[in-house]
Write a protein that holds these residues in place. Structure first.
Motif, PDB file in Angstrom:
ATOM      1  N   THR A  99      -5.427 -10.228   0.356  1.00 21.01           N
ATOM      2  CA  THR A  99      -5.310  -8.637   0.533  1.00 21.01           C
ATOM      3  C   THR A  99      -6.600  -7.999   0.323  1.00 21.01           C
ATOM      4  O   THR A  99      -7.443  -8.747   0.018  1.00 21.01           O
ATOM      5  CB  THR A  99      -4.111  -8.244  -0.155  1.00 21.01           C
ATOM      6  N   ILE A 100      -6.304  -6.656   0.109  1.00 19.12           N
ATOM      7  CA  ILE A 100      -7.878  -5.994  -0.232  1.00 19.12           C
ATOM      8  C   ILE A 100      -7.457  -4.705  -0.943  1.00 19.12           C
ATOM      9  O   ILE A 100      -6.316  -4.228  -0.851  1.00 19.12           O
ATOM     10  CB  ILE A 100      -8.462  -5.481   1.155  1.00 19.12           C
ATOM     11  N   GLN A 101      -8.289  -4.179  -2.011  1.00 20.06           N
ATOM     12  CA  GLN A 101      -7.876  -3.271  -2.923  1.00 20.06           C
ATOM     13  C   GLN A 101      -7.671  -1.794  -2.058  1.00 20.06           C
ATOM     14  O   GLN A 101      -6.683  -1.024  -2.694  1.00 20.06           O
ATOM     15  CB  GLN A 101      -9.126  -2.933  -3.840  1.00 20.06           C
ATOM     16  N   THR A 138      -1.751   1.703   4.663  1.00 18.39           N
ATOM     17  CA  THR A 138      -1.793   3.354   4.372  1.00 18.39           C
ATOM     18  C   THR A 138       0.061   3.302   4.716  1.00 18.39           C
ATOM     19  O   THR A 138       0.530   2.435   5.389  1.00 18.39           O
ATOM     20  CB  THR A 138      -2.459   3.982   4.958  1.00 18.39           C
ATOM     21  N   PRO A 139       0.585   4.333   3.955  1.00 19.24           N
ATOM     22  CA  PRO A 139       1.844   4.506   4.428  1.00 19.24           C
ATOM     23  C   PRO A 139       2.260   4.695   6.025  1.00 19.24           C
ATOM     24  O   PRO A 139       3.551   4.594   6.168  1.00 19.24           O
ATOM     25  CB  PRO A 139       2.321   6.014   3.584  1.00 19.24           C
ATOM     26  N   GLY A 140       1.277   5.236   6.497  1.00 17.14           N
ATOM     27  CA  GLY A 140       1.620   5.344   8.071  1.00 17.14           C
ATOM     28  C   GLY A 140       0.876   4.683   8.933  1.00 17.14           C
ATOM     29  O   GLY A 140       0.651   4.936  10.220  1.00 17.14           O
ATOM     30  N   SER A 187      -2.590   0.299   0.351  1.00 20.83           N
ATOM     31  CA  SER A 187      -1.660   1.226  -0.196  1.00 20.83           C
ATOM     32  C   SER A 187      -0.419   0.412  -1.047  1.00 20.83           C
ATOM     33  O   SER A 187      -0.055   0.395  -1.947  1.00 20.83           O
ATOM     34  CB  SER A 187      -0.806   2.330   0.231  1.00 20.83           C
ATOM     35  N   ASP A 188       0.000  -0.756  -0.043  1.00 14.21           N
ATOM     36  CA  ASP A 188       1.090  -1.354  -0.472  1.00 14.21           C
ATOM     37  C   ASP A 188       0.661  -3.007   0.159  1.00 14.21           C
ATOM     38  O   ASP A 188       0.740  -3.272   1.277  1.00 14.21           O
ATOM     39  CB  ASP A 188       2.276  -1.100   0.254  1.00 14.21           C
ATOM     40  N   SER A 189       0.036  -3.861  -0.706  1.00 11.77           N
ATOM     41  CA  SER A 189      -0.475  -4.868  -0.312  1.00 11.77           C
ATOM     42  C   SER A 189       0.477  -6.107   0.325  1.00 11.77           C
ATOM     43  O   SER A 189       0.230  -6.682   1.096  1.00 11.77           O
ATOM     44  CB  SER A 189      -1.324  -5.734  -1.507  1.00 11.77           C
ATOM     45  N   LYS A 190       1.803  -6.036  -0.309  1.00 17.38           N
ATOM     46  CA  LYS A 190       2.864  -6.953   0.157  1.00 17.38           C
ATOM     47  C   LYS A 190       3.113  -6.568   1.513  1.00 17.38           C
ATOM     48  O   LYS A 190       3.372  -7.392   2.379  1.00 17.38           O
ATOM     49  CB  LYS A 190       3.868  -6.987  -0.904  1.00 17.38           C
ATOM     50  N   ALA A 191       3.409  -5.310   1.697  1.00 19.35           N
ATOM     51  CA  ALA A 191       3.724  -4.961   3.224  1.00 19.35           C
ATOM     52  C   ALA A 191       2.551  -5.198   4.207  1.00 19.35           C
ATOM     53  O   ALA A 191       2.760  -5.493   5.144  1.00 19.35           O
ATOM     54  CB  ALA A 191       4.070  -3.327   2.937  1.00 19.35           C
ATOM     55  N   ALA A 192       1.316  -4.732   3.618  1.00 22.06           N
ATOM     56  CA  ALA A 192      -0.007  -5.052   4.401  1.00 22.06           C
ATOM     57  C   ALA A 192       0.129  -6.787   4.923  1.00 22.06           C
ATOM     58  O   ALA A 192      -0.431  -6.860   6.021  1.00 22.06           O
ATOM     59  CB  ALA A 192      -1.171  -4.487   3.825  1.00 22.06           C
ATOM     60  N   TYR A 193       0.336  -7.573   3.776  1.00 20.40           N
ATOM     61  CA  TYR A 193       0.242  -8.854   4.292  1.00 20.40           C
ATOM     62  C   TYR A 193       1.403  -9.191   5.328  1.00 20.40           C
ATOM     63  O   TYR A 193       1.148  -9.952   6.081  1.00 20.40           O
ATOM     64  CB  TYR A 193       0.458  -9.667   2.977  1.00 20.40           C
TER      65      TYR A 193
END
Length: 326
Positions: free
Chosen positions: A267-269, A232-234, A272-278
């Motif tokens: 990643t997972i649906q 998520t954004p935060g 919010s930002d899958s690249k940043a989450a990875y």
């Protein structure tokens, strides 16, 4: 006469005595099978981290169709990875929260789903009470991110479930999820997510008990928020340190251990930002493997504490060895 006297004595049942009388051997007394209980006890697990007491609280489980939810992979690859660990989709997935008693503060990290995900979740209050604490005792609540399975337990109806607690969340998440403008623009399920967030946080906003922070921030002695934006954004993770020991609580940095440890790029649906989450997941895995500290995560199988080590091109998970407190 002897049989009648034995019956009167109450020392033997009539079925046993009948066996003695007819065959000269005891008869077997039949009993109905005990009924199945079909319930579980409230879930908590407790360990020490230096001078801090750490209690993992189970909010319950939910079955997720992870073969459809995971991205940057295929259902076939997910199925094969799950099968290696005797699992399948839909996958029974834990929802966990963490209670940290520093000796001066009682800090809850995430609050479970409350009533927002059906009857298999929303068990945090019973787990908390079974662990020996009451909701009124919680001083601070730190939220990893504002998805409903992490904030839903903050409320009981329209009232604060933790009446004395300050709630702290990264400002990027509060700005995003509590925005009326974002709610007005949203459609479908997304609109419902904004509505839930606003309703859940309302009693804390109204009483001035929602306190946002930004980025890497020390919150109470021994507990620090570390920015890990992406899911998520935060989205934030929390580092807990006492007497040279470290526990890092990952929130939703990862979801499916059988898949994402071996291949962090999955990643997972819900991201919010899958690249940043990875990128955040890869960074966290590498750091945990290098330094060997304890890890906890919201959706690792309860009690969700363990260690990460490098294995081939990916990583592997070793659950904490069970050891009751003295």
């Amino acid at each position: 006469m002897q049989l009648k006297n034995l019956l009167r004595s109450g020392l033997f049942s009539s079925s046993i005595l009948a066996g003695i009388a007819v065959f000269g051997i005891p008869a077997i007394s039949a009993h109905a099978a005990a009924p199945m209980a079909k319930t579980s006890a409230p879930g908590f697990y407790r360990t020490m981290l230096g001078d801090f007491e750490v209690t993992v609280l189970s909010d319950g489980t939910v079955s997720l169709p992870v073969d459809k939810l995971l991205t940057n992979t295929t259902p076939e690859k997910v199925g094969k990875a799950l099968a290696k660990y005797h699992q399948q989709s839909p996958l029974v997935t834990s929802v966990n929260a963490y209670l940290i008693n520093t000796g001066s503060k009682l800090v809850l990290i995430d609050s479970g789903a409350g009533v927002f995900f059906g009857p298999t979740l929303g068990k945090l209050q019973s787990s908390l009470k079974a662990s020996g604490y009451q909701p009124e005792q919680i001083d601070e609540i730190y939220i990893t991110h504002m998805h409903a399975d992490h904030i839903g337990g903050l409320v009981d109806g329209d009232k604060a479930a933790f009446p004395n607690a300050i709630v702290r969340i990264d400002q990027h998440d509060t700005d995003y999820w509590l925005s009326q403008a974002n709610l007005d623009k949203a459609t479908g399920d997304a609109k419902g997510s904004f509505e839930k967030s606003i309703a859940i946080l309302k009693p804390y906003v109204q009483t001035g008990k929602l306190k946002s922070f930004e980025g890497d921030t020390g919150l109470v002695p021994g507990v620090k928020a570390v920015a890990s934006h992406g899911h998520t954004p935060g989205h934030s993770i929390y580092k807990v340190e006492s007497k040279g020991q470290t526990l890092v609580l990952w929130g939703d940095l990862m979801h499916v251990a059988a898949v994402q440890f071996a291949d962090p790029s999955v990643t997972i649906q819900f991201d919010s930002d899958s690249k940043a989450a990875y990128a955040q997941r890869q960074k966290a895995y590498a750091d945990a493997a290098q330094h060997g500290y304890l890890i906890g995560a919201a959706h690792l199988s309860f009690p969700a504490l363990g260690y990460v080590h490098k294995e081939g091109k990916g990583y592997a998970w070793t659950p904490l060895n069970y050891a009751p407190l003295p």
